[in-house]
Design an enzyme around this catalytic site. Structure first.
Site, mmCIF file in Angstrom:
data_model
loop_
_atom_site.group_PDB
_atom_site.id
_atom_site.type_symbol
_atom_site.label_atom_id
_atom_site.label_comp_id
_atom_site.label_asym_id
_atom_site.label_seq_id
_atom_site.Cartn_x
_atom_site.Cartn_y
_atom_site.Cartn_z
ATOM 1 N N SER A 1 -3.864 -44.398 20.895
ATOM 2 C CA SER A 1 -4.352 -44.424 19.522
ATOM 3 C C SER A 1 -3.313 -43.785 18.600
ATOM 4 O O SER A 1 -2.153 -44.194 18.596
ATOM 5 C CB SER A 1 -5.712 -43.722 19.450
ATOM 6 O OG SER A 1 -6.327 -43.904 18.194
ATOM 7 N N ARG B 1 -17.720 -38.373 11.403
ATOM 8 C CA ARG B 1 -17.658 -38.557 12.853
ATOM 9 C C ARG B 1 -18.539 -39.714 13.308
ATOM 10 O O ARG B 1 -18.165 -40.465 14.216
ATOM 11 C CB ARG B 1 -18.083 -37.264 13.561
ATOM 12 C CG ARG B 1 -17.876 -37.296 15.062
ATOM 13 C CD ARG B 1 -16.434 -37.525 15.416
ATOM 14 N NE ARG B 1 -16.164 -37.298 16.826
ATOM 15 C CZ ARG B 1 -15.027 -37.604 17.413
ATOM 16 N NH1 ARG B 1 -14.046 -38.157 16.714
ATOM 17 N NH2 ARG B 1 -14.838 -37.352 18.694
ATOM 18 N N ASP C 1 -11.343 -53.586 22.306
ATOM 19 C CA ASP C 1 -10.965 -52.623 21.264
ATOM 20 C C ASP C 1 -10.814 -53.384 19.951
ATOM 21 O O ASP C 1 -9.856 -54.119 19.753
ATOM 22 C CB ASP C 1 -9.652 -51.935 21.647
ATOM 23 C CG ASP C 1 -9.211 -50.880 20.642
ATOM 24 O OD1 ASP C 1 -9.871 -50.730 19.595
ATOM 25 O OD2 ASP C 1 -8.195 -50.216 20.912
ATOM 26 N N HIS D 1 -12.378 -49.042 21.858
ATOM 27 C CA HIS D 1 -11.191 -48.213 21.642
ATOM 28 C C HIS D 1 -11.172 -46.990 22.556
ATOM 29 O O HIS D 1 -10.108 -46.552 23.011
ATOM 30 C CB HIS D 1 -11.138 -47.781 20.175
ATOM 31 C CG HIS D 1 -9.888 -47.054 19.803
ATOM 32 N ND1 HIS D 1 -8.630 -47.623 19.925
ATOM 33 C CD2 HIS D 1 -9.683 -45.803 19.311
ATOM 34 C CE1 HIS D 1 -7.716 -46.749 19.528
ATOM 35 N NE2 HIS D 1 -8.324 -45.639 19.158
ATOM 36 N N ASP D 2 -12.332 -46.441 22.843
ATOM 37 C CA ASP D 2 -12.414 -45.244 23.688
ATOM 38 C C ASP D 2 -11.956 -45.482 25.120
ATOM 39 O O ASP D 2 -11.812 -44.521 25.886
ATOM 40 C CB ASP D 2 -13.850 -44.711 23.710
ATOM 41 C CG ASP D 2 -14.079 -43.623 22.671
ATOM 42 O OD1 ASP D 2 -13.107 -43.230 21.997
ATOM 43 O OD2 ASP D 2 -15.228 -43.176 22.527
#
Length: 381
Positions: A151, A221, A321, A354-355
């Protein structure tokens, strides 16, 4: 595989002023660093791991006073792990502007004795790389065997190969992008707006008021977490499940309290984040994300921007992602191939969005392990 075990950070002090891309100057600053493994006599087995938005220098291991404080990439870094600390000397650096010990908005401004707060200068990915280079100098490392990150960390790895081409043998860039899309900048702006509009923000000088803009941080968040997960992953984890055991319609509360599991998850993540992260740091790091665009100085031509690189590259992306989609990684690959650079590319089929770059996926870890085996053979590690 065993954990690296108990680790301890160290604080490095730098008296030489650092001129930032904005023109501002940071003098007499500190960076918090952790290292794992042993630097060999030739100083040829060093690997720099660059962190993403809310992470830090604490890449692996645990702290003696908190056995739950596992490093953010502990599944990747350690003895016998894909980045094997029995063979490599690994460095994690907390970037300037962060809130985990390196000089940032929470630090005392020498001219006032009070926290910098909103007066802390805007920093960029390039500024971080210059600061990290001073860490390398302090260790006597002339050339990294690899610079690696996922990232935002991947952006730093790419920037290293551009800014210090002679100091990077391999660049490992995971789940990243050569620049943010308009959509990604928009996500960051909404998150920043939530913080800036929090009554407890006080123009960034909330420290003096004894408060913290937690409401804004929570929303920021929550927005982030929505973008880190894929739609399929969210459906599998949460679906439309209610927090109540009975999922029938009559189990609804008919209120605006938390009812769905996904709501509970987002609020939990938001609350946790607001407790440990700093709002000014969030503003700084998301703006650094927005500004990263190495092709900008070349009229948007990424091939031209990468023309002077010397490293070999591993570029990896994940199929689901959508924050930094595989197509963005392929832009980097194409530009490198246009320059006849040695580049390996893998698009990993993973459901986690994405994680995925943080998770223990066998295919992903086997890829990284095999690549580091190649590097180890090159440097005799």
């Amino acid at each position: 595989m065993e954990s690296i075990g108990i680790v301890a950070p160290q604080t490095m002090h730098f008296a030489e002023p650092l001129r930032l891309q904005s023109g501002s100057v940071i003098g007499n600053y500190q960076l918090v660093v952790e290292t794992y493994g042993e630097l060999n006599a030739a100083r040829s087995n060093a690997v720099l791991v660059c962190h993403a938005l809310n992470a830090s220098h604490h890449v692996a291991g645990v702290y003696a006073d908190d056995p739950r404080s596992t490093g953010w990439w502990d599944n990747m870094v350690g003895p016998g792990k894909p980045l094997d600390t029995n063979r490599f000397f690994v460095i994690g650096v907390n970037n300037l502007g962060s809130c985990f010990g390196s000089t940032g908005p929470m630090s005392a401004d020498p001219s006032t004795g009070k926290p910098y707060g909103a007066s802390f200068p805007v920093v960029t990915v390039e500024d971080w790389v210059h600061a990290q280079a001073r860490v390398a100098d302090a260790f006597g490392i002339e050339r990294f065997a690899a610079v690696m990150g996922g990232s935002l960390g991947g952006m730093q790895a790419l920037a290293w190969s551009l800014m210090y081409p002679e100091r990077v043998a391999h660049c490992i860039d995971i789940a990243s992008t050569p620049k943010l899309s308009a959509q990604n900048i928009a996500f960051n702006e909404v998150a920043r707006s939530a913080i800036l509009s929090d009554p407890d923000f006080h123009g960034g000088d909330y420290y003096a008021h004894g408060v913290k803009p937690k409401r804004g941080l929570r929303v920021a968040r929550m927005i982030g977490h929505i973008t880190y997960l894929s739609d399929d992953d969210m459906a599998e984890k949460f679906g439309r499940a209610l927090r109540r055991a009975d999922g029938a319609l009559d189990a609804y509360n008919f209120s605006f309290d938390v009812e769905f599991e996904v709501e509970s998850y987002l609020r939990y993540q938001g609350d946790k984040f607001a407790d440990y992260f700093d709002a000014n740091t969030y503003l700084l790091i998301t703006r650094a994300l927005d500004y990263f665009d190495p092709a900008k100085a070349f009229d948007g031509n990424l091939t031209a921007a990468l023309a002077h690189t010397q490293a070999k590259y591993l570029i990896a992306s994940f199929s689901t992602d959508w924050r930094f989609a595989p197509a963005r990684s392929r832009e980097i690959v194409k530009a490198l191939l246009d320059n006849k650079r040695t580049v390996s590319y893998a698009e990993i089929d993973a459901p986690h969005g994405h994680d995925a770059f943080l998770l223990d996926d066998a295919r992903y870890h086997n890829l990284i392990r095999a690549y580091y085996e190649r590097i180890a053979n090159e440097v005799g590690a």
